[in-house]
Scaffold this motif. Structure first.
Motif, PDB file in Angstrom:
ATOM      1  N   GLU A 102       0.825  -1.058   0.116  1.00 57.53           N
ATOM      2  CA  GLU A 102      -0.084   0.062   0.025  1.00 57.53           C
ATOM      3  C   GLU A 102       0.685   1.088   0.076  1.00 57.53           C
ATOM      4  OE1 GLU A 102      -2.820  -0.270   3.196  1.00 57.53           O
ATOM      5  OE2 GLU A 102      -3.879  -1.834   2.501  1.00 57.53           O
ATOM      6  N   GLU A 103       1.840   1.183   0.768  1.00 59.32           N
ATOM      7  CA  GLU A 103       2.795   2.571   0.918  1.00 59.32           C
ATOM      8  C   GLU A 103       3.427   2.593  -0.353  1.00 59.32           C
ATOM      9  OE1 GLU A 103       5.214   2.797   4.404  1.00 59.32           O
ATOM     10  OE2 GLU A 103       3.250   3.162   5.640  1.00 59.32           O
ATOM     11  N   ALA A 104       3.802   1.498  -0.957  1.00 58.40           N
ATOM     12  CA  ALA A 104       4.725   1.854  -2.281  1.00 58.40           C
ATOM     13  C   ALA A 104       3.907   2.216  -3.425  1.00 58.40           C
ATOM     14  CB  ALA A 104       5.326   0.202  -2.375  1.00 58.40           C
ATOM     15  N   ALA A 105       2.718   1.852  -3.268  1.00 59.31           N
ATOM     16  CA  ALA A 105       1.689   2.211  -4.251  1.00 59.31           C
ATOM     17  C   ALA A 105       1.371   3.654  -4.193  1.00 59.31           C
ATOM     18  CB  ALA A 105       0.425   1.524  -4.416  1.00 59.31           C
ATOM     19  N   LEU A 106       1.257   3.943  -2.769  1.00 65.02           N
ATOM     20  CA  LEU A 106       0.932   5.388  -2.485  1.00 65.02           C
ATOM     21  C   LEU A 106       2.301   6.189  -3.040  1.00 65.02           C
ATOM     22  CD1 LEU A 106      -0.682   7.664  -1.357  1.00 65.02           C
ATOM     23  CD2 LEU A 106       0.460   6.842   0.925  1.00 65.02           C
ATOM     24  N   LEU A 107       3.566   5.781  -2.592  1.00 69.46           N
ATOM     25  CA  LEU A 107       4.569   6.752  -3.062  1.00 69.46           C
ATOM     26  C   LEU A 107       4.697   6.748  -4.506  1.00 69.46           C
ATOM     27  CD1 LEU A 107       7.369   7.826  -2.161  1.00 69.46           C
ATOM     28  CD2 LEU A 107       8.389   5.494  -2.569  1.00 69.46           C
ATOM     29  N   SER A 108       4.470   5.736  -5.469  1.00 69.45           N
ATOM     30  CA  SER A 108       4.442   5.966  -6.732  1.00 69.45           C
ATOM     31  C   SER A 108       3.549   6.792  -7.034  1.00 69.45           C
ATOM     32  CB  SER A 108       4.232   4.581  -7.473  1.00 69.45           C
ATOM     33  OG  SER A 108       5.314   3.744  -7.379  1.00 69.45           O
ATOM     34  N   ALA A 109       2.284   7.018  -6.609  1.00 68.60           N
ATOM     35  CA  ALA A 109       1.030   7.853  -7.128  1.00 68.60           C
ATOM     36  C   ALA A 109       1.450   9.078  -6.646  1.00 68.60           C
ATOM     37  CB  ALA A 109      -0.074   7.490  -6.455  1.00 68.60           C
ATOM     38  N   LEU A 110       1.915   9.526  -5.527  1.00 66.75           N
ATOM     39  CA  LEU A 110       2.316  10.781  -4.830  1.00 66.75           C
ATOM     40  C   LEU A 110       3.460  11.250  -5.802  1.00 66.75           C
ATOM     41  CD1 LEU A 110       2.306  10.360  -1.251  1.00 66.75           C
ATOM     42  CD2 LEU A 110       0.577  11.824  -2.468  1.00 66.75           C
ATOM     43  N   LEU A 111       4.606  10.447  -6.187  1.00 66.51           N
ATOM     44  CA  LEU A 111       5.633  10.816  -6.835  1.00 66.51           C
ATOM     45  C   LEU A 111       5.166  11.477  -8.326  1.00 66.51           C
ATOM     46  CD1 LEU A 111       8.400   8.784  -5.825  1.00 66.51           C
ATOM     47  CD2 LEU A 111       8.464  11.149  -5.168  1.00 66.51           C
ATOM     48  N   ALA A 112       4.379  10.457  -8.974  1.00 67.21           N
ATOM     49  CA  ALA A 112       3.861  10.645 -10.145  1.00 67.21           C
ATOM     50  C   ALA A 112       2.956  11.891 -10.425  1.00 67.21           C
ATOM     51  CB  ALA A 112       2.884   9.500 -10.752  1.00 67.21           C
ATOM     52  N   ARG A 113       2.382  12.248  -9.349  1.00 64.42           N
ATOM     53  CA  ARG A 113       1.460  13.491  -9.346  1.00 64.42           C
ATOM     54  C   ARG A 113       2.497  14.796  -9.037  1.00 64.42           C
ATOM     55  NH1 ARG A 113      -2.461  13.626  -4.572  1.00 64.42           N
ATOM     56  NH2 ARG A 113      -2.489  11.528  -5.139  1.00 64.42           N
ATOM     57  N   ALA A 114       3.562  14.556  -8.216  1.00 63.67           N
ATOM     58  CA  ALA A 114       4.596  15.693  -7.944  1.00 63.67           C
ATOM     59  C   ALA A 114       5.151  15.954  -9.057  1.00 63.67           C
ATOM     60  CB  ALA A 114       5.344  15.293  -6.745  1.00 63.67           C
ATOM     61  N   THR A 115       5.499  15.017 -10.025  1.00 59.04           N
ATOM     62  CA  THR A 115       6.333  15.132 -11.073  1.00 59.04           C
ATOM     63  C   THR A 115       5.604  15.940 -12.243  1.00 59.04           C
ATOM     64  OG1 THR A 115       7.639  13.031 -10.623  1.00 59.04           O
ATOM     65  CG2 THR A 115       7.807  13.912 -12.928  1.00 59.04           C
ATOM     66  N   THR A 116       4.306  15.565 -12.313  1.00 59.98           N
ATOM     67  CA  THR A 116       3.293  16.201 -13.454  1.00 59.98           C
ATOM     68  C   THR A 116       3.181  17.655 -12.785  1.00 59.98           C
ATOM     69  OG1 THR A 116       2.289  14.222 -13.832  1.00 59.98           O
ATOM     70  CG2 THR A 116       0.855  16.103 -14.235  1.00 59.98           C
ATOM     71  N   ARG A 117       2.936  17.717 -11.920  1.00 59.32           N
ATOM     72  CA  ARG A 117       2.541  19.122 -11.064  1.00 59.32           C
ATOM     73  C   ARG A 117       3.849  20.207 -11.103  1.00 59.32           C
ATOM     74  NH1 ARG A 117      -1.502  18.109  -6.354  1.00 59.32           N
ATOM     75  NH2 ARG A 117      -3.202  17.101  -7.747  1.00 59.32           N
ATOM     76  N   LEU A 118       4.911  19.483 -10.691  1.00 61.37           N
ATOM     77  CA  LEU A 118       6.248  20.455 -10.741  1.00 61.37           C
ATOM     78  C   LEU A 118       7.163  20.700 -11.659  1.00 61.37           C
ATOM     79  CD1 LEU A 118       7.220  19.148  -7.158  1.00 61.37           C
ATOM     80  CD2 LEU A 118       6.074  21.461  -7.785  1.00 61.37           C
ATOM     81  N   THR A 119       6.745  19.797 -12.866  1.00 60.32           N
ATOM     82  CA  THR A 119       7.945  20.109 -13.965  1.00 60.32           C
ATOM     83  C   THR A 119       6.883  20.547 -15.352  1.00 60.32           C
ATOM     84  OG1 THR A 119       7.302  17.658 -14.696  1.00 60.32           O
ATOM     85  CG2 THR A 119       9.258  18.222 -13.298  1.00 60.32           C
TER      86      THR A 119
END
Length: 169
Positions: A152-169
């Motif tokens: 669950e935490e690995a999936a959450l980490l992946s989702a948060l990082l993908a969202r952050a990458t989209t929003r910050l780049t």
């Protein structure tokens, strides 16, 4: 139980040997500092990259080569600018890497039929073989991360990082 990422003002998660409610710095008598998201991201990146590097070494591949192989595995051919962006490499570094991969017969360059000014990079047969080996190694490395964090935490980490990458780049 869903894990929520700490805010910049929350202390890191409690260490198992710490008294409840005390951050590690508090336990040693020092004042707790707020979590630094950039430092935490760097620490996680280093830990994940160390696992990936070790696994890929068994497949005779580096993380940078893996990123290139993984992008080119779609068979479409990609220009150097797109590969550099995907592989997170500056263009001169990518050029040297592609030159080494060409010399190893893992990739080849071809003029783009649609735009003769562009050169595309594609996987050679050895590149396809290298991609299959590296993909297995990368999957093993990610399983070690998933085992350490829990699914669950690995999936959450992946989702948060993908969202952050989209929003910050």
């Amino acid at each position: 139980m869903k894990a929520t990422p700490p805010t910049p003002h929350q202390a890191p998660e409690q260490a198992p040997d710490q008294p409840p409610g005390q951050a590690p710095e508090q336990a040693s008598g020092r004042q707790a500092r707020p979590a630094d998201p950039a430092r935490l991201l760097t620490a996680v990146e280093r830990a994940v990259t160390a696992r990936l590097t070790a696994a890929l070494a068994e497949a005779d591949c580096t993380p940078e080569e893996w990123r290139v192989l993984d992008l080119l595995a779609d068979g479409q051919g990609h220009p150097m600018t797109e590969i550099a962006e995907y592989a997170l490499l500056p263009p001169p570094t990518l050029t040297k890497l592609i030159d080494r991969m060409v010399a190893a017969n893992r990739v080849y360059r071809r003029v783009d039929d649609a735009d003769r000014r562009r050169v595309l990079v594609l996987l050679a047969e050895r590149g396809h073989t290298a991609h299959r080996r590296a993909a297995d190694a990368a999957a093993r490395a990610w399983r070690t991360v998933t085992d350490a964090l829990g699914p669950e935490e690995a999936a959450l980490l992946s989702a948060l990082l993908a969202r952050a990458t989209t929003r910050l780049t």
